[in-house]
Design a protein around this motif. Structure first.
Motif, PDB file in Angstrom:
ATOM      1  N   LYS A  32      55.156 145.374   8.047  1.00 43.91           N
ATOM      2  CA  LYS A  32      53.709 145.568   7.971  1.00 43.91           C
ATOM      3  C   LYS A  32      53.188 145.534   6.542  1.00 43.91           C
ATOM      4  O   LYS A  32      52.173 144.903   6.260  1.00 43.91           O
ATOM      5  CB  LYS A  32      53.326 146.887   8.627  1.00 43.91           C
ATOM      6  CG  LYS A  32      51.823 147.150   8.627  1.00 43.91           C
ATOM      7  CD  LYS A  32      51.528 148.540   9.120  1.00 43.91           C
ATOM      8  CE  LYS A  32      50.066 148.866   9.066  1.00 43.91           C
ATOM      9  NZ  LYS A  32      49.492 148.808   7.738  1.00 43.91           N
ATOM     10  N   SER A  33      53.888 146.185   5.623  1.00 42.65           N
ATOM     11  CA  SER A  33      53.406 146.210   4.238  1.00 42.65           C
ATOM     12  C   SER A  33      53.428 144.810   3.622  1.00 42.65           C
ATOM     13  O   SER A  33      52.520 144.442   2.880  1.00 42.65           O
ATOM     14  CB  SER A  33      54.238 147.182   3.408  1.00 42.65           C
ATOM     15  OG  SER A  33      55.593 146.754   3.360  1.00 42.65           O
ATOM     16  N   ASP A  36      50.527 142.877   5.140  1.00 37.88           N
ATOM     17  CA  ASP A  36      49.267 143.354   4.567  1.00 37.88           C
ATOM     18  C   ASP A  36      49.032 142.790   3.167  1.00 37.88           C
ATOM     19  O   ASP A  36      47.912 142.385   2.827  1.00 37.88           O
ATOM     20  CB  ASP A  36      49.242 144.881   4.512  1.00 37.88           C
ATOM     21  CG  ASP A  36      49.045 145.505   5.877  1.00 37.88           C
ATOM     22  OD1 ASP A  36      48.641 144.778   6.807  1.00 37.88           O
ATOM     23  OD2 ASP A  36      49.304 146.719   6.010  1.00 37.88           O
ATOM     24  N   SER A  37      50.080 142.739   2.347  1.00 32.35           N
ATOM     25  CA  SER A  37      49.898 142.223   0.982  1.00 32.35           C
ATOM     26  C   SER A  37      49.625 140.723   0.983  1.00 32.35           C
ATOM     27  O   SER A  37      48.801 140.238   0.201  1.00 32.35           O
ATOM     28  CB  SER A  37      51.124 142.542   0.126  1.00 32.35           C
ATOM     29  OG  SER A  37      52.256 141.828   0.581  1.00 32.35           O
ATOM     30  N   PHE A  39      48.151 138.939   3.430  1.00 36.59           N
ATOM     31  CA  PHE A  39      46.779 138.714   3.887  1.00 36.59           C
ATOM     32  C   PHE A  39      45.753 139.252   2.899  1.00 36.59           C
ATOM     33  O   PHE A  39      44.645 138.723   2.799  1.00 36.59           O
ATOM     34  CB  PHE A  39      46.560 139.318   5.277  1.00 36.59           C
ATOM     35  CG  PHE A  39      47.122 138.472   6.380  1.00 36.59           C
ATOM     36  CD1 PHE A  39      46.732 137.164   6.536  1.00 36.59           C
ATOM     37  CD2 PHE A  39      48.060 138.979   7.259  1.00 36.59           C
ATOM     38  CE1 PHE A  39      47.242 136.378   7.537  1.00 36.59           C
ATOM     39  CE2 PHE A  39      48.581 138.213   8.268  1.00 36.59           C
ATOM     40  CZ  PHE A  39      48.183 136.905   8.417  1.00 36.59           C
ATOM     41  N   GLY A  40      46.111 140.302   2.147  1.00 34.28           N
ATOM     42  CA  GLY A  40      45.213 140.803   1.104  1.00 34.28           C
ATOM     43  C   GLY A  40      45.020 139.782  -0.004  1.00 34.28           C
ATOM     44  O   GLY A  40      43.906 139.560  -0.480  1.00 34.28           O
ATOM     45  N   SER A  43      42.895 136.975   1.301  1.00 32.56           N
ATOM     46  CA  SER A  43      41.497 137.392   1.348  1.00 32.56           C
ATOM     47  C   SER A  43      40.856 137.339  -0.037  1.00 32.56           C
ATOM     48  O   SER A  43      39.697 136.915  -0.175  1.00 32.56           O
ATOM     49  CB  SER A  43      41.404 138.806   1.918  1.00 32.56           C
ATOM     50  OG  SER A  43      40.084 139.265   1.901  1.00 32.56           O
TER      51      SER A  43
END
Length: 146
Positions: A32-33, A36-37, A39-40, A43
């Motif tokens: 997950k981490s 998340d990074s 996709f961050g 973005s």
């Protein structure tokens, strides 16, 4: 159905389900981490690109609002892009028509694939030109409102 009911009453089945569930949960916590990074960052890149595009659009609108000769140049660019899009579409339709009328032969299949790729490339080129002309038209309309 009997096998399913038998599995539900088996402690071995329940233990394996619990172990697999725990393994999936632990794996998901580590993954997950990373997701998340990734996709961050995606973005952030998208946000920066959008801001730069908006800044270029505003700069173009200001330039067009200030100069009549720039408006004329932009109209010429719009017309040139639309003309090139039309030529690309005509080439694509001509190529597709030619592909439909050719007999299928094992020696000609490579040529047919190449011409099919050319037709797809021409359609993509036409769409890109139309999009560019549309962007210029939006900037010109925004400049005329100012």
């Amino acid at each position: 159905m009997e096998a399913f009911v038998e599995n539900l009453t088996s402690t071995y089945w329940w233990a394996s389900v619990v172990i697999v569930g725990l393994l999936i949960s632990v794996f998901a916590a580590y993954v997950k981490s990373g997701i998340d990074s990734v996709f961050g960052r995606f973005s952030d890149v998208w946000k920066n690109r959008t801001e730069k595009k908006l800044a270029r659009f505003e700069e173009l609108v200001v330039t067009l609002a200030a100069s009549e000769s720039e408006k004329i140049k932009t109209l010429a660019q719009i017309n040139a892009n639309l003309l090139r899009a039309l030529i690309s579409m005509m080439l694509a339709v001509l190529t597709m028509t030619m592909l439909v009328s050719w007999p299928v032969n094992e020696y000609i299949r490579i040529i047919i694939l190449l011409l099919g790729g050319f037709a797809i490339l021409m359609l993509a080129s036409a769409l890109a030109r139309i999009s560019k002309a549309d962007d210029l038209q939006k900037a010109l309309s925004a400049a005329e409102k100012r």
